[in-house]
Design a protein around this motif. Structure first.
Motif, PDB file in Angstrom:
ATOM      1  N   ALA A 244       0.835  -1.211   0.000  1.00 31.98           N
ATOM      2  CA  ALA A 244       0.000   0.000   0.000  1.00 31.98           C
ATOM      3  C   ALA A 244       0.865   1.254   0.000  1.00 31.98           C
ATOM      4  O   ALA A 244       0.608   2.204  -0.753  1.00 31.98           O
ATOM      5  CB  ALA A 244      -0.926  -0.010   1.217  1.00 31.98           C
ATOM      6  N   VAL A 245       1.894   1.283   0.827  1.00 27.75           N
ATOM      7  CA  VAL A 245       2.746   2.468   0.903  1.00 27.75           C
ATOM      8  C   VAL A 245       3.588   2.615  -0.357  1.00 27.75           C
ATOM      9  O   VAL A 245       3.822   3.731  -0.832  1.00 27.75           O
ATOM     10  CB  VAL A 245       3.640   2.413   2.163  1.00 27.75           C
ATOM     11  CG1 VAL A 245       4.531   3.646   2.242  1.00 27.75           C
ATOM     12  CG2 VAL A 245       2.778   2.324   3.410  1.00 27.75           C
ATOM     13  N   LEU A 246       4.019   1.502  -0.928  1.00 30.93           N
ATOM     14  CA  LEU A 246       4.790   1.584  -2.173  1.00 30.93           C
ATOM     15  C   LEU A 246       3.939   2.170  -3.293  1.00 30.93           C
ATOM     16  O   LEU A 246       4.425   2.975  -4.100  1.00 30.93           O
ATOM     17  CB  LEU A 246       5.301   0.203  -2.559  1.00 30.93           C
ATOM     18  CG  LEU A 246       6.276   0.150  -3.739  1.00 30.93           C
ATOM     19  CD1 LEU A 246       7.490   1.031  -3.493  1.00 30.93           C
ATOM     20  CD2 LEU A 246       6.704  -1.285  -4.016  1.00 30.93           C
ATOM     21  N   LEU A 247       2.671   1.798  -3.341  1.00 36.31           N
ATOM     22  CA  LEU A 247       1.766   2.363  -4.345  1.00 36.31           C
ATOM     23  C   LEU A 247       1.633   3.871  -4.154  1.00 36.31           C
ATOM     24  O   LEU A 247       1.687   4.646  -5.122  1.00 36.31           O
ATOM     25  CB  LEU A 247       0.400   1.686  -4.240  1.00 36.31           C
ATOM     26  CG  LEU A 247      -0.683   2.189  -5.207  1.00 36.31           C
ATOM     27  CD1 LEU A 247      -0.267   1.974  -6.653  1.00 36.31           C
ATOM     28  CD2 LEU A 247      -2.010   1.480  -4.926  1.00 36.31           C
ATOM     29  N   VAL A 248       1.472   4.302  -2.921  1.00 39.01           N
ATOM     30  CA  VAL A 248       1.391   5.737  -2.629  1.00 39.01           C
ATOM     31  C   VAL A 248       2.696   6.429  -3.003  1.00 39.01           C
ATOM     32  O   VAL A 248       2.707   7.518  -3.579  1.00 39.01           O
ATOM     33  CB  VAL A 248       1.062   5.956  -1.138  1.00 39.01           C
ATOM     34  CG1 VAL A 248       1.203   7.431  -0.759  1.00 39.01           C
ATOM     35  CG2 VAL A 248      -0.347   5.475  -0.826  1.00 39.01           C
ATOM     36  N   GLY A 249       3.827   5.782  -2.689  1.00 37.82           N
ATOM     37  CA  GLY A 249       5.117   6.379  -2.997  1.00 37.82           C
ATOM     38  C   GLY A 249       5.359   6.549  -4.485  1.00 37.82           C
ATOM     39  O   GLY A 249       5.852   7.595  -4.927  1.00 37.82           O
ATOM     40  N   VAL A 250       5.012   5.542  -5.269  1.00 38.01           N
ATOM     41  CA  VAL A 250       5.181   5.642  -6.719  1.00 38.01           C
ATOM     42  C   VAL A 250       4.289   6.747  -7.279  1.00 38.01           C
ATOM     43  O   VAL A 250       4.705   7.523  -8.156  1.00 38.01           O
ATOM     44  CB  VAL A 250       4.879   4.291  -7.388  1.00 38.01           C
ATOM     45  CG1 VAL A 250       4.824   4.434  -8.907  1.00 38.01           C
ATOM     46  CG2 VAL A 250       5.937   3.262  -7.002  1.00 38.01           C
ATOM     47  N   THR A 251       3.065   6.832  -6.775  1.00 34.66           N
ATOM     48  CA  THR A 251       2.164   7.905  -7.203  1.00 34.66           C
ATOM     49  C   THR A 251       2.758   9.273  -6.893  1.00 34.66           C
ATOM     50  O   THR A 251       2.715  10.195  -7.725  1.00 34.66           O
ATOM     51  CB  THR A 251       0.800   7.757  -6.518  1.00 34.66           C
ATOM     52  OG1 THR A 251       0.247   6.472  -6.827  1.00 34.66           O
ATOM     53  CG2 THR A 251      -0.164   8.839  -6.980  1.00 34.66           C
ATOM     54  N   ALA A 252       3.329   9.417  -5.696  1.00 35.47           N
ATOM     55  CA  ALA A 252       3.941  10.687  -5.318  1.00 35.47           C
ATOM     56  C   ALA A 252       5.143  11.003  -6.202  1.00 35.47           C
ATOM     57  O   ALA A 252       5.332  12.154  -6.607  1.00 35.47           O
ATOM     58  CB  ALA A 252       4.369  10.642  -3.849  1.00 35.47           C
ATOM     59  N   VAL A 253       5.948  10.003  -6.505  1.00 35.52           N
ATOM     60  CA  VAL A 253       7.121  10.216  -7.371  1.00 35.52           C
ATOM     61  C   VAL A 253       6.680  10.717  -8.744  1.00 35.52           C
ATOM     62  O   VAL A 253       7.259  11.666  -9.289  1.00 35.52           O
ATOM     63  CB  VAL A 253       7.932   8.917  -7.495  1.00 35.52           C
ATOM     64  CG1 VAL A 253       8.923   8.993  -8.662  1.00 35.52           C
ATOM     65  CG2 VAL A 253       8.684   8.636  -6.205  1.00 35.52           C
ATOM     66  N   LEU A 254       5.677  10.097  -9.310  1.00 36.17           N
ATOM     67  CA  LEU A 254       5.203  10.520 -10.628  1.00 36.17           C
ATOM     68  C   LEU A 254       4.633  11.935 -10.582  1.00 36.17           C
ATOM     69  O   LEU A 254       4.868  12.737 -11.505  1.00 36.17           O
ATOM     70  CB  LEU A 254       4.152   9.536 -11.138  1.00 36.17           C
ATOM     71  CG  LEU A 254       4.653   8.111 -11.400  1.00 36.17           C
ATOM     72  CD1 LEU A 254       3.506   7.218 -11.858  1.00 36.17           C
ATOM     73  CD2 LEU A 254       5.773   8.099 -12.416  1.00 36.17           C
ATOM     74  N   ALA A 255       3.898  12.257  -9.532  1.00 36.73           N
ATOM     75  CA  ALA A 255       3.325  13.604  -9.413  1.00 36.73           C
ATOM     76  C   ALA A 255       4.420  14.651  -9.245  1.00 36.73           C
ATOM     77  O   ALA A 255       4.386  15.713  -9.894  1.00 36.73           O
ATOM     78  CB  ALA A 255       2.360  13.648  -8.230  1.00 36.73           C
ATOM     79  N   VAL A 256       5.389  14.365  -8.389  1.00 29.73           N
ATOM     80  CA  VAL A 256       6.477  15.316  -8.154  1.00 29.73           C
ATOM     81  C   VAL A 256       7.325  15.474  -9.417  1.00 29.73           C
ATOM     82  O   VAL A 256       7.733  16.588  -9.764  1.00 29.73           O
ATOM     83  CB  VAL A 256       7.339  14.857  -6.967  1.00 29.73           C
ATOM     84  CG1 VAL A 256       8.610  15.691  -6.857  1.00 29.73           C
ATOM     85  CG2 VAL A 256       6.539  14.957  -5.672  1.00 29.73           C
ATOM     86  N   THR A 257       7.575  14.379 -10.106  1.00 30.61           N
ATOM     87  CA  THR A 257       8.351  14.458 -11.353  1.00 30.61           C
ATOM     88  C   THR A 257       7.640  15.333 -12.371  1.00 30.61           C
ATOM     89  O   THR A 257       8.267  16.144 -13.068  1.00 30.61           O
ATOM     90  CB  THR A 257       8.566  13.055 -11.932  1.00 30.61           C
ATOM     91  OG1 THR A 257       9.261  12.245 -10.975  1.00 30.61           O
ATOM     92  CG2 THR A 257       9.388  13.114 -13.220  1.00 30.61           C
ATOM     93  N   GLY A 258       6.334  15.213 -12.459  1.00 35.91           N
ATOM     94  CA  GLY A 258       5.584  15.984 -13.438  1.00 35.91           C
ATOM     95  C   GLY A 258       5.559  17.477 -13.168  1.00 35.91           C
ATOM     96  O   GLY A 258       5.461  18.268 -14.104  1.00 35.91           O
TER      97      GLY A 258
END
Length: 216
Positions: free
Chosen positions: A93-107
């Protein structure tokens, strides 16, 4: 194991106890990162917050079952497997949230020193390192190794802080490499830190599962 994972995930979603750590993490990222910042530095900040979130999520998943239900699941599947399923559910669950955050921050960040794809890959690797480090901390600071709630929470907070600043910590290494690269533009891929995080998490979770099998 798949049935146990579905069971733990359903418990987590229904309990709504995940709201506190995930909303706090969203606030941490939203307040701390502004659009147009250097992408690697922003990613270093974002993934650092995953260490305490992962530890907190593991604690939630290990404590969310009523004692009677825990006894039934342990009798049906074994204490160690049930314990492992709870840890894996939190980690996923946390890894899914982390990947989502990485993609948002990268964008939303500045890519003049690092392209979006290399930065995103480095960010996902960094997020994985931090989530695994937090998983190890969560596994070592809750039942059956530490049963008292007050001591468990204290140990979790202190260990999360050490995980972010201590020399030799995989999470500290991954975060510092991302932050340092925000001015150089050399995209860091923290493979050694990832290997260390995998080894640390495997040892911590194995110890916790064996302790569960022995002590209940």
């Amino acid at each position: 194991m798949s049935a146990l994972l579905r069971y733990q995930a359903a418990l987590l979603l229904r309990s709504q106890r995940w709201l506190a750590p995930f909303l706090l993490y969203a606030a941490f990222v939203g307040v701390g990162i502004q659009a147009g910042e250097p992408v690697l530095g922003a990613l270093g900040y974002a993934v650092a917050g995953l260490v305490p979130v992962a530890a907190w999520a593991v604690r939630i998943c290990l404590d969310q079952e009523p004692p009677a239900a825990r006894t039934v699941i342990a009798a049906a599947a074994g204490r160690a497997r049930a314990h492992l399923a709870a840890v894996l559910t939190a980690t996923g669950a946390v890894l899914l949230v982390g990947v989502t955050a990485v993609l948002a921050v990268t964008g939303m960040s500045d890519h003049r020193l690092a392209g979006p794809l290399p930065a995103a890959v480095a960010g996902v690797l960094g997020a994985t390192v931090c989530v695994l480090t937090g998983t190890a901390i969560g596994a070592l600071t809750t039942r059956p190794l530490i049963r008292a709630r007050g001591w468990s929470l204290t140990a979790l907070l202190l260990a999360s802080l050490l995980g972010l600043v201590a020399t030799g910590s995989p999470a500290a290494s991954a975060v510092s490499s991302l932050v340092a690269a925000s001015t150089s533009g050399a995209v860091p891929y923290p493979w050694p830190a990832l290997a260390g995080a995998v080894a640390l998490t495997a040892a911590a979770v194995t110890l916790a599962c064996r302790a569960t099998a022995w002590r209940g």
